[in-house]
Write a protein that holds these residues in place. Structure first.
Motif, PDB file in Angstrom:
ATOM      1  N   ASN A  64     -20.460  98.598 115.229  1.00 48.73           N
ATOM      2  CA  ASN A  64     -20.582  97.893 116.504  1.00 48.73           C
ATOM      3  C   ASN A  64     -21.919  97.145 116.604  1.00 48.73           C
ATOM      4  O   ASN A  64     -22.046  96.185 117.367  1.00 48.73           O
ATOM      5  N   ASP A 105     -18.617 104.055 113.731  1.00 39.22           N
ATOM      6  CA  ASP A 105     -18.230 103.065 114.744  1.00 39.22           C
ATOM      7  C   ASP A 105     -19.458 102.454 115.413  1.00 39.22           C
ATOM      8  O   ASP A 105     -19.498 101.260 115.694  1.00 39.22           O
ATOM      9  N   ALA A 156     -19.450 108.478 120.513  1.00 39.19           N
ATOM     10  CA  ALA A 156     -18.673 107.701 119.541  1.00 39.19           C
ATOM     11  C   ALA A 156     -19.072 108.114 118.125  1.00 39.19           C
ATOM     12  O   ALA A 156     -20.166 108.637 117.893  1.00 39.19           O
TER      13      ALA A 156
END
Length: 194
Positions: A57, A53, A49
């Motif tokens: 997260n 992100d 990822a």
């Protein structure tokens, strides 16, 4: 025993600890992980990822085990009454909570180490910077991980995606090359030997 709880280990007020515990999701009892009472609501993204992100997260946020350990000490402190109980009885009352505290602090140290290693790997693979330089910049930087990411986007050379990609999977097939003589298939009917 009470002095251990009172002086050295409790680092935050009861209100602060409870406010952090309320943000966590309670767990059902698990006999294999009995010391854990709550969990983060974060499901970590994979290494593939994007770094931004993963930061958004919460993959690199501090672990919740520290707050659970602090809460275990407050629970132990609530169970003890110095005017009624002797030292041996206090130890019996709070032994599970002390064991919970010890296990949670071990989990906290292990989890924090893993998260820091993952953070260093993510930044060093994304940007052209060594681990030592990154540690130095982290120590000098005042702000959150997301703010450091924006700083890195602006001031640190970003590696091109083609350099960052590792070669996973099956190698590409090479076309237009003749097979070696050993591997070539014989066509037609086999010759009869008389």
């Amino acid at each position: 025993m009470y002095a251990f709880i009172k002086e050295g280990s409790i680092r935050h007020s009861r209100e602060t600890v409870i406010s952090h515990i309320k943000k966590l999701q309670p767990l059902n009892y698990n006999r294999f992980m009995w010391w854990r009472t709550h969990t983060d609501k974060v499901v970590p993204l994979g290494k593939r990822a994007l770094l931004k992100d993963r930061i958004l997260n919460g993959d690199f946020n501090p672990s919740s085990y520290f707050w659970q350990a602090q809460y275990a000490l407050y629970v132990a402190k609530d169970k003890l009454d110095l005017s009624k109980h002797d030292t041996r009885y206090q130890l019996e009352l709070a032994s599970v909570d002390f064991q919970r505290y010890k296990k949670l602090m071990e989990d906290f140290e292990k989890e924090e180490t893993n998260r820091m290693v993952a953070l260093y790997e993510a930044f060093t693979s994304e940007y052209k910077i060594s681990r030592e330089e990154l540690e130095e910049k982290f120590l000098k930087f005042n702000g959150t991980i997301l703010e450091f990411y924006y700083y890195a986007e602006e001031f640190i050379y970003k590696l091109p995606a083609s350099v960052r990609k590792d070669n996973r999977g099956r190698p590409k097939k090479v076309l237009n090359q003749p097979l070696p003589r050993v591997l070539q298939v014989k066509r037609g009917r086999p010759k009869k030997n008389n």
